[in-house]
Design a protein around this motif. Structure first.
Motif, PDB file in Angstrom:
ATOM      1  N   ALA A  29      -2.565  -3.955   6.785  1.00 36.55           N
ATOM      2  CA  ALA A  29      -2.402  -3.760   5.321  1.00 36.55           C
ATOM      3  C   ALA A  29      -3.413  -4.399   4.490  1.00 36.55           C
ATOM      4  O   ALA A  29      -3.878  -3.816   3.632  1.00 36.55           O
ATOM      5  N   HIS A  30      -4.273  -5.581   5.204  1.00 38.26           N
ATOM      6  CA  HIS A  30      -5.582  -6.147   4.507  1.00 38.26           C
ATOM      7  C   HIS A  30      -6.509  -5.017   4.457  1.00 38.26           C
ATOM      8  O   HIS A  30      -7.285  -4.727   3.200  1.00 38.26           O
ATOM      9  N   GLY A  35       5.927   0.779  14.000  1.00 41.54           N
ATOM     10  CA  GLY A  35       7.278   0.100  13.799  1.00 41.54           C
ATOM     11  C   GLY A  35       7.498  -0.942  12.897  1.00 41.54           C
ATOM     12  O   GLY A  35       8.293  -1.724  12.942  1.00 41.54           O
ATOM     13  N   GLY A  36       6.492  -0.893  12.034  1.00 40.14           N
ATOM     14  CA  GLY A  36       6.511  -2.260  11.091  1.00 40.14           C
ATOM     15  C   GLY A  36       5.114  -2.663  10.376  1.00 40.14           C
ATOM     16  O   GLY A  36       4.171  -1.950  10.889  1.00 40.14           O
ATOM     17  N   ILE A  37       5.211  -3.491   9.350  1.00 39.43           N
ATOM     18  CA  ILE A  37       3.877  -3.671   8.917  1.00 39.43           C
ATOM     19  C   ILE A  37       2.948  -4.840   9.739  1.00 39.43           C
ATOM     20  O   ILE A  37       3.536  -5.861   9.783  1.00 39.43           O
ATOM     21  N   ASN A  52       9.886   4.160   8.868  1.00 42.71           N
ATOM     22  CA  ASN A  52       8.935   2.933   7.750  1.00 42.71           C
ATOM     23  C   ASN A  52       9.326   1.713   7.317  1.00 42.71           C
ATOM     24  O   ASN A  52       8.951   0.721   7.491  1.00 42.71           O
ATOM     25  N   MET A  53      10.791   2.025   6.800  1.00 39.34           N
ATOM     26  CA  MET A  53      11.522   1.124   6.423  1.00 39.34           C
ATOM     27  C   MET A  53      12.986   0.955   7.267  1.00 39.34           C
ATOM     28  O   MET A  53      13.927   1.776   6.603  1.00 39.34           O
ATOM     29  N   SER A  82      -0.642  -6.002  -4.763  1.00 39.31           N
ATOM     30  CA  SER A  82      -0.951  -5.573  -3.372  1.00 39.31           C
ATOM     31  C   SER A  82      -0.500  -6.786  -2.506  1.00 39.31           C
ATOM     32  O   SER A  82      -1.050  -7.109  -1.700  1.00 39.31           O
ATOM     33  N   SER A  83       0.883  -7.164  -2.649  1.00 37.90           N
ATOM     34  CA  SER A  83       1.278  -8.427  -1.854  1.00 37.90           C
ATOM     35  C   SER A  83       1.572  -8.043  -0.511  1.00 37.90           C
ATOM     36  O   SER A  83       1.734  -8.827   0.347  1.00 37.90           O
ATOM     37  N   CYS A  84       1.849  -6.747  -0.367  1.00 40.93           N
ATOM     38  CA  CYS A  84       2.360  -6.487   1.318  1.00 40.93           C
ATOM     39  C   CYS A  84       1.599  -5.043   1.736  1.00 40.93           C
ATOM     40  O   CYS A  84       0.357  -5.198   1.680  1.00 40.93           O
TER      41      CYS A  84
END
Ligand code: ZN
Length: 423
Positions: free
Chosen positions: A72-73, A65-67, A204-205, A31-33
């Protein structure tokens, strides 16, 4: 025995005998990202690692447009426990039939995301009375690529190219790593993402979308773009200027500390965005097509160029470089891993533009994993956990914290290790 798997990760991976001597089942959590992932693996005495099952759930960030780390948490807190609960039920894992060990990504990564996985893993460790091992995420990427290859032995080189890291690492064993090249600023994936965004690429990427955009240009268009000089703005009709980083005449050709540098690409694109503005949103705009193509070429050329400099420095050809130290003389393989390893053009360049034969005296076998294996998953954490545990005979105590920045060469140089009693 449950034997099922999903996606394209192979169920049975052949492992050289000396790497795997114990037989046990492992639950792995990653679950690092922005991916919540869980996997169940088994390693047996006949030197096979079997992936019994795995699954993953990914936060969608395309609309922002990005994480975003806080998002994410929250995603992992919302999703991971449910995902693991469903996975354990499906695989009939409970306190009467627990795995023998729990592997969980400890770092590097986003601290909140890592903490969500680690807390869950600690809870399972207490509930089942089974040992916990915090696994290095990048070792996961490397070992996943290693196991996708045939006949590969230590020592070997690994190019890690992702949104978090860009480095060339010399691996002498699963626990002995030397960083040969690191980035002095940002990772290549971050740079490509930011450059792509300045060019109006969406998704997403973004780095992946940029690669697809460039792939869709015709060969004729690419060769017409190739003829222009971009060392000066006035030398091409697109007003674009970009040069290979760290190749200025005032810098040594072979520096003491070989580094990658990607931040300059973003600054150039920010300048272009100011000049060209909204016109870059149009995919048919020749400026956008030219800049996207030449930018990606140069970013990847920089990676190849720095690796070739390291071959020169650590090779065996004293005619090419008088003080070369032969550090790479036994190296026969280069394993490429991380999300950017999926970039189609990087794959082509690695196969055609590396100069190992000239500097080391022999060609390197380039191992490019299946593209599906390049993204984050828990199988890679399971494989790296098995390799690390077999080599080190160490697990962790329950006081360990996430390590957001964890150099690969410091894999043993952190707190919380304790001897494993796993039989
Ligand atoms: Zn990763």
């Amino acid at each position: 025995m449950l034997l099922r798997y999903t996606q394209r990760i192979p169920r049975v991976l052949r492992v050289p005998q000396r790497w795997s001597r114990r037989s046990y089942r492992a639950l792995a959590i990653e679950s690092s990202c922005d991916d919540s992932c869980v996997a169940l693996l088994e390693t047996s005495d006949d030197s096979l690692i079997t992936v019994l099952d795995h699954c993953k759930s990914t936060l969608s960030s395309s609309d922002v447009g990005g994480i975003i780390p806080t998002e994410a948490h929250a995603f992992h807190q919302f999703r991971l426990a449910n995902l693991v609960q469903e996975f354990l039920a499906k695989n009939e894992i409970d306190s009467t039939n627990p795995p023998d060990v729990i592997f969980c990504t400890r770092g590097p990564g986003l601290v909140g995301s890592l903490a969500a996985g680690l807390q869950l893993a600690k809870g399972l460790s207490i509930a089942w009375g089974k040992p916990l091992l915090g696994v290095h995420h990048m070792l996961g990427h490397i070992m996943m690529a290693v196991h996708d290859s045939n006949s590969l032995e230590f020592p070997f080189l690994s190019l890690l190219a992702s949104g978090g890291h860009t480095m060339l690492v010399l691996l002498r064993s699963a626990i002995d790593h030397e960083i040969i090249i690191d980035t002095m600023d940002v990772a290549v994936g971050v740079s490509l993402d930011k450059c792509g965004r300045e060019l109006g690429i969406k998704g997403n990427m973004i780095a992946k979308e940029l690669d697809l955009f460039v792939q869709n240009l015709s060969p004729e268009e690419k060769s017409s773009f190739d003829k222009w000089d971009i060392s000066k703005r006035r030398n091409n009709p697109f007003g674009f200027q970009l040069q290979l980083p760290l190749k200025r005449p005032d810098l040594p050709l072979v520096p003491d500390n070989i580094q990658f540098a990607f931040a300059g690409f973003q600054s150039s694109l920010q300048h272009i965005r100011k000049v060209k503005g909204e016109t870059l949103e149009d995919d048919n705009n020749p400026d956008k097509r030219f800049i996207a193509y030449r930018l990606q070429e140069l970013v990847l050329d920089h990676i190849i160029d720095r690796i070739n400099v390291s071959f020169k420095k650590h090779g065996t050809n004293t005619e090419a470089y008088a003080t070369c130290d032969s550090k790479f003389s036994e190296i026969k393989d280069l394993v490429v891993s991380g999300g950017v390893a999926a970039n189609s053009r990087l794959r082509e360049k690695l196969n055609s533009e590396l100069k190992s034969e000239k500097f080391i005296g022999h060609e390197l076998n380039i191992h490019l994993p299946d593209i599906a294996l390049c993204t984050d998953n828990a199988v890679m954490i399971g494989i790296a956990g098995i390799e690390f545990l077999n080599a080190s005979k160490l697990v962790n105590n329950l006081s360990i914290l996430p390590i957001p920045k964890w150099p690969l060469n410091d894999i043993l140089n952190v707190d919380g290790y304790t001897p494993s009693t796993l039989k």
